[in-house]
Design an enzyme around this catalytic site. Structure first.
Site, PDB file in Angstrom:
ATOM      1  N   SER A   1       7.804 -39.096   7.545  1.00  0.00           N
ATOM      2  CA  SER A   1       7.746 -38.644   8.870  1.00  0.00           C
ATOM      3  C   SER A   1       6.636 -37.342   8.840  1.00  0.00           C
ATOM      4  O   SER A   1       6.026 -37.114   9.808  1.00  0.00           O
ATOM      5  CB  SER A   1       9.534 -38.033   9.464  1.00  0.00           C
ATOM      6  OG  SER A   1      10.098 -39.014   9.583  1.00  0.00           O
TER       7      SER A   1
ATOM      8  N   SER B   1      19.406 -42.527  -8.698  1.00  0.00           N
ATOM      9  CA  SER B   1      18.321 -41.897  -8.936  1.00  0.00           C
ATOM     10  C   SER B   1      18.596 -40.469  -9.983  1.00  0.00           C
ATOM     11  O   SER B   1      17.567 -39.756  -9.901  1.00  0.00           O
ATOM     12  CB  SER B   1      17.870 -41.000  -7.531  1.00  0.00           C
ATOM     13  OG  SER B   1      18.694 -40.380  -7.030  1.00  0.00           O
TER      14      SER B   1
ATOM     15  N   ARG C   1      11.429 -23.598  -5.870  1.00  0.00           N
ATOM     16  CA  ARG C   1      12.170 -23.564  -4.698  1.00  0.00           C
ATOM     17  C   ARG C   1      12.021 -21.904  -4.640  1.00  0.00           C
ATOM     18  O   ARG C   1      11.904 -21.299  -3.302  1.00  0.00           O
ATOM     19  CB  ARG C   1      13.414 -23.742  -4.948  1.00  0.00           C
ATOM     20  CG  ARG C   1      13.987 -25.092  -4.503  1.00  0.00           C
ATOM     21  CD  ARG C   1      15.398 -25.337  -4.734  1.00  0.00           C
ATOM     22  NE  ARG C   1      15.586 -26.711  -4.619  1.00  0.00           N
ATOM     23  CZ  ARG C   1      16.930 -27.171  -4.835  1.00  0.00           C
ATOM     24  NH1 ARG C   1      17.897 -26.590  -5.475  1.00  0.00           N
ATOM     25  NH2 ARG C   1      17.242 -28.697  -4.753  1.00  0.00           N
TER      26      ARG C   1
ATOM     27  N   GLU D   1       1.006  -1.052   0.171  1.00  0.00           N
ATOM     28  CA  GLU D   1       0.039   0.047  -0.083  1.00  0.00           C
ATOM     29  C   GLU D   1       0.930   1.116  -0.206  1.00  0.00           C
ATOM     30  O   GLU D   1       0.687   2.256  -0.696  1.00  0.00           O
ATOM     31  CB  GLU D   1      -0.889   0.062   1.155  1.00  0.00           C
ATOM     32  CG  GLU D   1      -1.767  -1.147   1.257  1.00  0.00           C
ATOM     33  CD  GLU D   1      -1.288  -2.086   2.119  1.00  0.00           C
ATOM     34  OE1 GLU D   1      -2.127  -2.714   2.914  1.00  0.00           O
ATOM     35  OE2 GLU D   1      -0.003  -2.501   2.019  1.00  0.00           O
TER      36      GLU D   1
END
Length: 367
Positions: free
Chosen positions: A303, A173, A189, A57
């Protein structure tokens, strides 16, 4: 939604679009969008500045250069009413002789909630509250979580195969997903204040965890859950700790001789129980982290799922199958009954290169 016009909705959408540009860049403050309109012409617009100040603002009123007299101000979140580093935005609005203020949603902060609305109305300004309220709340879900639940908005991010595997049995991987998906992960991210991994991921992959995306300068906080301070001394994370913020949550007492690398690297050490995720999230909330991206590994994801400490799940799914012996993205959830399973509401699916990005909102199934 209050009785309002299509024009109000249109301009609030403009304010929301502005605020979207600041998501992940304004912590500990929310990202707010503001549009000032006079005679159906936009005379000024702004979003909260990076690092949270100045507020949207104040910037918009200053950019209006005295032309805001008699105008309507659209803002996604109730203006602040308290003195801090800068004067309250609500007073700036009053001083600018604005006639009408349209607010997306009230500020949940008890020091503000409704107070600014009253100040504006007492000054003779017409106030409308609740235009596109759900969208405005979703935009700053991290800020609302911080106030209401004392934790940031938590996004679980997974890159996996069609059969939900994140790595071969031997641990290989890189890379399951394609280049475009990996670039998009850096954009993801940039929309979070911090990114979190477990020490196992650090040891296995030696990641940088920074935001690397052309045109975006984003100094994300990198967080490692490392109970016994096992992060390798020659890891990229420790080597870059002065350049990109690194916070390590650990449980052991610091030993000056053996832990000198952590002490001298520039990493910030937080002693707690890293397995107590509620404690970790509470510490992050106190440090002003509003949006947390959890990148793994699978046990870390499990978890967060077990504790119900998540708000969003984003899956980058590659068009490959790795097989039953490969490593699952869900870790050791060990669900035995459907009533114990974790359900999600699918909110978005899109193609990116040969991969698919699926976005889900949290929902716990009830038998």
């Amino acid at each position: 939604m209050p009785d309002t016009s299509e024009i109000d909705i249109q301009y609030m959408r403009c304010a929301l679009a502005l605020a979207q540009r600041g998501v992940g860049r304004t912590a500990p403050n929310p990202s707010v969008g503001c549009v000032i309109v006079k005679d159906n012409i936009v005379i000024s617009r702004a979003r909260t500045a990076d690092l949270g100040r100045p507020h949207a603002e104040s910037i918009a009123i200053e950019k209006a250069e005295g032309r805001a007299h008699g105008a309507t101000l659209y803002v996604t979140l109730e203006p602040c009413a308290h003195h801090g580093i800068t004067p309250p935005c609500v007073q700036s609005i009053i001083d600018a002789n604005i006639n009408r203020v349209v607010i997306g949603i009230l500020d949940p902060n008890p020091d503000i909630n409704g107070k600014s609305v009253k100040m504006l109305e007492d000054a003779g300004i017409e106030v409308i509250v609740g235009v596109l309220e759900d969208e405005c709340k979703e935009l700053n879900s991290g800020f609302f979580n911080l106030i209401g639940n004392n934790r940031p908005h938590v996004t679980l991010k997974i890159a996996c195969s069609l059969d939900g595997k994140i790595a071969l049995e031997n641990g290989d991987s890189q890379w399951i997903t394609g280049e475009l998906a990996r670039r998009h992960a850096h954009l993801l991210r940039s929309r979070h204040d911090a990114v979190l991994v477990g020490v196992g991921t650090v040891i296995k992959d030696d990641p940088m965890l920074s935001t690397r995306f052309d045109g975006i300068d984003h100094n994300i906080v990198r967080i490692v859950l490392d109970t016994n301070l096992k992060t390798p001394k020659n890891s990229i994370l420790l080597k870059s700790a002065y350049a990109v913020r690194l916070w390590v949550f650990h449980g052991k007492e610091i030993e000056r001789n053996s832990d000198i690398d952590f002490i001298s690297s520039g990493a910030v050490l937080h002693q707690c129980n890293p397995q107590d995720l509620e404690e970790v999230l509470n510490i992050l909330a106190k440090k002003g982290i509003t949006r947390l991206l959890v990148e793994g590994g699978s046990q870390i994801h499990a978890s967060f799922l077990k504790k119900g400490l998540f708000d969003e799940l984003i899956i980058y799914r590659a068009p490959i199958i790795l097989g039953a012996e490969s490593k699952s993205c869900s870790g050791n959830l060990d669900t035995k009954y459907l009533s114990e399973s974790y359900g999600f509401n699918l909110s978005d699916v899109r193609n990116i290169g040969s991969d698919v990005i699926e976005t889900y909102k949290a929902k716990r199934l009830i038998a």
